[in-house]
Design a protein around this motif. Structure first.
Motif, PDB file in Angstrom:
ATOM      1  N   ALA A 241      28.205   4.183  -0.722  1.00 47.98           N
ATOM      2  CA  ALA A 241      28.324   5.327  -1.635  1.00 47.98           C
ATOM      3  C   ALA A 241      27.731   4.992  -2.998  1.00 47.98           C
ATOM      4  CB  ALA A 241      29.790   5.739  -1.776  1.00 47.98           C
ATOM      5  N   LEU A 242      28.004   3.791  -3.504  1.00 47.95           N
ATOM      6  CA  LEU A 242      27.423   3.378  -4.779  1.00 47.95           C
ATOM      7  C   LEU A 242      25.902   3.441  -4.719  1.00 47.95           C
ATOM      8  CD1 LEU A 242      29.542   0.270  -5.872  1.00 47.95           C
ATOM      9  CD2 LEU A 242      29.840   2.662  -6.496  1.00 47.95           C
ATOM     10  N   ALA A 243      25.341   2.929  -3.633  1.00 46.34           N
ATOM     11  CA  ALA A 243      23.886   2.896  -3.507  1.00 46.34           C
ATOM     12  C   ALA A 243      23.284   4.294  -3.511  1.00 46.34           C
ATOM     13  CB  ALA A 243      23.491   2.157  -2.229  1.00 46.34           C
ATOM     14  N   CYS A 244      24.088   5.293  -3.096  1.00 45.26           N
ATOM     15  CA  CYS A 244      23.621   6.682  -3.056  1.00 45.26           C
ATOM     16  C   CYS A 244      24.062   7.492  -4.278  1.00 45.26           C
ATOM     17  CB  CYS A 244      24.138   7.368  -1.792  1.00 45.26           C
ATOM     18  SG  CYS A 244      23.498   6.682  -0.248  1.00 45.26           S
ATOM     19  N   ASN A 245      24.685   6.838  -5.264  1.00 48.03           N
ATOM     20  CA  ASN A 245      25.208   7.513  -6.458  1.00 48.03           C
ATOM     21  C   ASN A 245      26.274   8.551  -6.135  1.00 48.03           C
ATOM     22  OD1 ASN A 245      23.732   6.063  -8.335  1.00 48.03           O
ATOM     23  ND2 ASN A 245      22.054   7.538  -8.438  1.00 48.03           N
ATOM     24  N   LEU A 246      27.031   8.327  -5.061  1.00 41.14           N
ATOM     25  CA  LEU A 246      28.123   9.230  -4.709  1.00 41.14           C
ATOM     26  C   LEU A 246      29.397   8.782  -5.410  1.00 41.14           C
ATOM     27  CD1 LEU A 246      29.297  11.551  -2.970  1.00 41.14           C
ATOM     28  CD2 LEU A 246      29.749   9.828  -1.192  1.00 41.14           C
ATOM     29  N   PRO A 247      30.043   9.652  -6.208  1.00 43.69           N
ATOM     30  CA  PRO A 247      31.304   9.276  -6.861  1.00 43.69           C
ATOM     31  C   PRO A 247      32.371   8.900  -5.840  1.00 43.69           C
ATOM     32  CG  PRO A 247      30.404  11.273  -7.838  1.00 43.69           C
ATOM     33  CD  PRO A 247      29.595  11.000  -6.610  1.00 43.69           C
ATOM     34  N   VAL A 248      33.206   7.930  -6.187  1.00 40.94           N
ATOM     35  CA  VAL A 248      34.232   7.410  -5.282  1.00 40.94           C
ATOM     36  C   VAL A 248      35.607   7.552  -5.938  1.00 40.94           C
ATOM     37  CG1 VAL A 248      35.101   5.371  -4.063  1.00 40.94           C
ATOM     38  CG2 VAL A 248      32.620   5.764  -4.242  1.00 40.94           C
ATOM     39  N   VAL A 249      36.563   8.022  -5.157  1.00 41.22           N
ATOM     40  CA  VAL A 249      37.972   8.048  -5.548  1.00 41.22           C
ATOM     41  C   VAL A 249      38.715   7.236  -4.492  1.00 41.22           C
ATOM     42  CG1 VAL A 249      40.018   9.485  -5.877  1.00 41.22           C
ATOM     43  CG2 VAL A 249      37.774  10.280  -6.691  1.00 41.22           C
ATOM     44  N   ASP A 261      34.004  -1.005 -11.133  1.00 36.87           N
ATOM     45  CA  ASP A 261      34.076  -1.323 -12.556  1.00 36.87           C
ATOM     46  C   ASP A 261      32.772  -0.922 -13.243  1.00 36.87           C
ATOM     47  OD1 ASP A 261      34.939  -2.332 -14.999  1.00 36.87           O
ATOM     48  OD2 ASP A 261      34.273  -4.368 -14.550  1.00 36.87           O
ATOM     49  N   GLY A 262      32.854  -0.014 -14.192  1.00 35.86           N
ATOM     50  CA  GLY A 262      31.669   0.464 -14.897  1.00 35.86           C
ATOM     51  C   GLY A 262      30.964   1.622 -14.226  1.00 35.86           C
ATOM     52  N   VAL A 263      31.441   2.043 -13.054  1.00 34.77           N
ATOM     53  CA  VAL A 263      30.830   3.167 -12.338  1.00 34.77           C
ATOM     54  C   VAL A 263      31.497   4.460 -12.791  1.00 34.77           C
ATOM     55  CG1 VAL A 263      30.419   4.217 -10.089  1.00 34.77           C
ATOM     56  CG2 VAL A 263      30.265   1.727 -10.355  1.00 34.77           C
ATOM     57  N   GLU A 264      30.696   5.400 -13.250  1.00 32.12           N
ATOM     58  CA  GLU A 264      31.203   6.690 -13.729  1.00 32.12           C
ATOM     59  C   GLU A 264      30.400   7.830 -13.105  1.00 32.12           C
ATOM     60  OE1 GLU A 264      33.793   7.161 -15.457  1.00 32.12           O
ATOM     61  OE2 GLU A 264      34.238   5.114 -16.075  1.00 32.12           O
ATOM     62  N   PRO A 265      31.117   8.894 -12.640  1.00 35.78           N
ATOM     63  CA  PRO A 265      32.574   8.987 -12.555  1.00 35.78           C
ATOM     64  C   PRO A 265      33.109   8.295 -11.305  1.00 35.78           C
ATOM     65  CG  PRO A 265      31.586  11.024 -11.780  1.00 35.78           C
ATOM     66  CD  PRO A 265      30.455  10.145 -12.246  1.00 35.78           C
ATOM     67  N   SER A 266      34.298   7.758 -11.409  1.00 37.67           N
ATOM     68  CA  SER A 266      35.018   7.175 -10.270  1.00 37.67           C
ATOM     69  C   SER A 266      36.477   7.015 -10.687  1.00 37.67           C
ATOM     70  CB  SER A 266      34.426   5.825  -9.861  1.00 37.67           C
ATOM     71  OG  SER A 266      34.608   4.857 -10.887  1.00 37.67           O
ATOM     72  N   THR A 267      37.347   6.858  -9.698  1.00 43.18           N
ATOM     73  CA  THR A 267      38.765   6.650  -9.962  1.00 43.18           C
ATOM     74  C   THR A 267      39.329   5.665  -8.952  1.00 43.18           C
ATOM     75  OG1 THR A 267      39.112   8.877 -10.868  1.00 43.18           O
ATOM     76  CG2 THR A 267      41.062   7.728 -10.048  1.00 43.18           C
ATOM     77  N   VAL A 268      40.058   4.674  -9.448  1.00 42.68           N
ATOM     78  CA  VAL A 268      40.784   3.741  -8.590  1.00 42.68           C
ATOM     79  C   VAL A 268      42.234   3.744  -9.042  1.00 42.68           C
ATOM     80  CG1 VAL A 268      40.995   1.370  -7.753  1.00 42.68           C
ATOM     81  CG2 VAL A 268      38.744   2.291  -8.328  1.00 42.68           C
ATOM     82  N   SER A 269      43.143   4.074  -8.129  1.00 48.74           N
ATOM     83  CA  SER A 269      44.558   4.139  -8.485  1.00 48.74           C
ATOM     84  C   SER A 269      45.400   4.171  -7.221  1.00 48.74           C
ATOM     85  CB  SER A 269      44.847   5.390  -9.324  1.00 48.74           C
ATOM     86  OG  SER A 269      46.228   5.487  -9.625  1.00 48.74           O
ATOM     87  N   ASP A 270      46.642   3.727  -7.344  1.00 48.83           N
ATOM     88  CA  ASP A 270      47.593   3.877  -6.251  1.00 48.83           C
ATOM     89  C   ASP A 270      48.551   5.039  -6.501  1.00 48.83           C
ATOM     90  OD1 ASP A 270      46.682   1.811  -4.586  1.00 48.83           O
ATOM     91  OD2 ASP A 270      47.727   0.297  -5.785  1.00 48.83           O
ATOM     92  N   ASP A 271      48.296   5.778  -7.573  1.00 42.73           N
ATOM     93  CA  ASP A 271      49.137   6.913  -7.932  1.00 42.73           C
ATOM     94  C   ASP A 271      48.458   8.207  -7.482  1.00 42.73           C
ATOM     95  OD1 ASP A 271      51.461   7.986  -9.757  1.00 42.73           O
ATOM     96  OD2 ASP A 271      49.666   9.132 -10.292  1.00 42.73           O
ATOM     97  N   ASP A 272      49.136   9.001  -6.676  1.00 43.92           N
ATOM     98  CA  ASP A 272      48.529  10.216  -6.144  1.00 43.92           C
ATOM     99  C   ASP A 272      48.114  11.192  -7.230  1.00 43.92           C
ATOM    100  OD1 ASP A 272      48.851   9.198  -3.642  1.00 43.92           O
ATOM    101  OD2 ASP A 272      50.061  10.857  -2.861  1.00 43.92           O
ATOM    102  N   ASP A 273      48.919  11.317  -8.281  1.00 42.11           N
ATOM    103  CA  ASP A 273      48.565  12.242  -9.363  1.00 42.11           C
ATOM    104  C   ASP A 273      47.240  11.845 -10.009  1.00 42.11           C
ATOM    105  OD1 ASP A 273      50.869  13.686  -8.920  1.00 42.11           O
ATOM    106  OD2 ASP A 273      52.010  12.720 -10.530  1.00 42.11           O
ATOM    107  N   GLU A 274      47.042  10.546 -10.207  1.00 42.41           N
ATOM    108  CA  GLU A 274      45.786  10.084 -10.793  1.00 42.41           C
ATOM    109  C   GLU A 274      44.616  10.283  -9.840  1.00 42.41           C
ATOM    110  OE1 GLU A 274      46.178   6.095 -12.174  1.00 42.41           O
ATOM    111  OE2 GLU A 274      47.768   6.579 -13.617  1.00 42.41           O
TER     112      GLU A 274
END
Length: 317
Positions: A241-249, A261-274
């Motif tokens: 996905a990174l290689a294709c510029n696809l945002p990752v959650v 790290d440093g990839v925008e937009p993206s989200t890494v969390s174990d909290d469902d709300d986030e």
């Protein structure tokens, strides 16, 4: 050092990252022979190294062929996945490199793997998290991605290629829903909450049993990749996905946080709300990520160079 001859032992020779590994090392002049454990591997993904439905007998009858082949002038044995380690160690002549793929270390056979791995001459893991779980001397070498195969392309053109509509936001869940470790119900719940929040048509789609050379179309056709796994080592789908510029959650598993790290937009969390908030923002904006800028260190070429270094150190020790 060139002209190395390597005997590969593997549970799943059709695994895409294993095939890429073999191809890259062959390109570098290594002669590779592969032996697969007999019997059926009924795991639900060709990228899984799991034991599937094989029996203890299947592994026992694998050893004679390993022993016989090990006498054929090889420089080392490369055991791919922890369940091949006993056969590799039992042959008496060749040094052994053991690569751990994730579930062999962190799943039900983890304790067995931890006992056997120190008997090998070198141990390779895919992420620092795996290295921490292992706790012994090892090299961290993530599986590499073919950056020529996985590259950005026009989203609408990709959707036309895979037959997806162009008038909705599409979240890609890249695993079979029945693979429990991937936690499809959590992904479904997150997407449902995002759809209720946005004044946009939102859908979640899977892409399984797809020829690897076509996966780039699906990654480019999607608006976001959603990964909700209970555990991972170093998931190749995130790197692709990174290689294709696809945002990752994604949940914070394996080396995902480091990769994003440093990839925008993206989200890494174990909290469902986030996770919901991050995915909603990505779908609302429709922006691609800058992941390609961070993909150099995950290229298959770098992986091949680092594995070759391990081979050379073991073969000459």
């Amino acid at each position: 050092m060139t002209g190395l001859r390597v005997l590969n032992l593997v549970t799943n020779a059709q695994s895409q990252f294993f095939r890429a590994q073999v191809a890259e090392l062959e390109r570098r002049g290594v002669e590779m022979t592969t032996l697969s454990v007999p019997g059926e591997n009924h795991s639900q993904s060709v990228d899984a190294g799991t034991e599937g439905s094989r029996s203890v007998w299947d592994y026992a009858r694998f050893y004679p062929s390993v022993l016989s082949q090990s006498l054929g002038g090889y420089d080392l044995v490369h055991a791919n996945y922890g369940l091949t380690a006993p056969m590799a160690i039992a042959q008496p002549r060749l040094p052994v490199v053991l690569s751990l793929w994730g579930s062999d270390l962190m799943g039900r056979y983890g304790p067995v793997t931890k006992r056997l791995a120190p008997l090998c001459d070198a141990v390779v893991v895919m992420s620092q998290g795996m290295a921490d779980v292992y706790g012994g001397d090892c090299r961290v070498i993530p599986h590499g991605v073919d950056l020529d195969m996985f590259e950005p392309m026009d989203r609408d053109g990709a959707r036309e290629e895979v037959g997806w509509p162009t008038d909705e936001r599409i979240v890609l869940f890249p695993y079979p829903p029945k693979r429990e470790v991937k936690n499809h119900p959590r992904a479904r719940a997150i997407v449902d909450r995002v759809a209720a929040r946005l004044d946009l048509p939102v859908s979640m789609r899977t892409a399984t049993d797809i020829p690897h050379e076509r996966m780039s179309y699906y990654l480019n056709a999607a608006d976001a990749l959603l990964l909700t796994s209970h555990r991972e080592g170093s998931p190749n789908t995130v790197k692709e996905a990174l290689a294709c510029n696809l945002p990752v959650v994604a949940t914070d598993v394996g080396d995902v946080a480091r990769r994003l790290d440093g990839v925008e937009p993206s989200t890494v969390s174990d909290d469902d709300d986030e996770l919901v908030t991050g995915l909603a923002e990505i779908l609302r904006s429709g922006d691609r990520s800058n992941g390609r800028e961070h993909a150099t260190e995950i290229g298959v070429e770098r992986m091949g160079a680092r594995l070759l270094s391990v081979y050379e150190s073991v073969a000459t020790s």
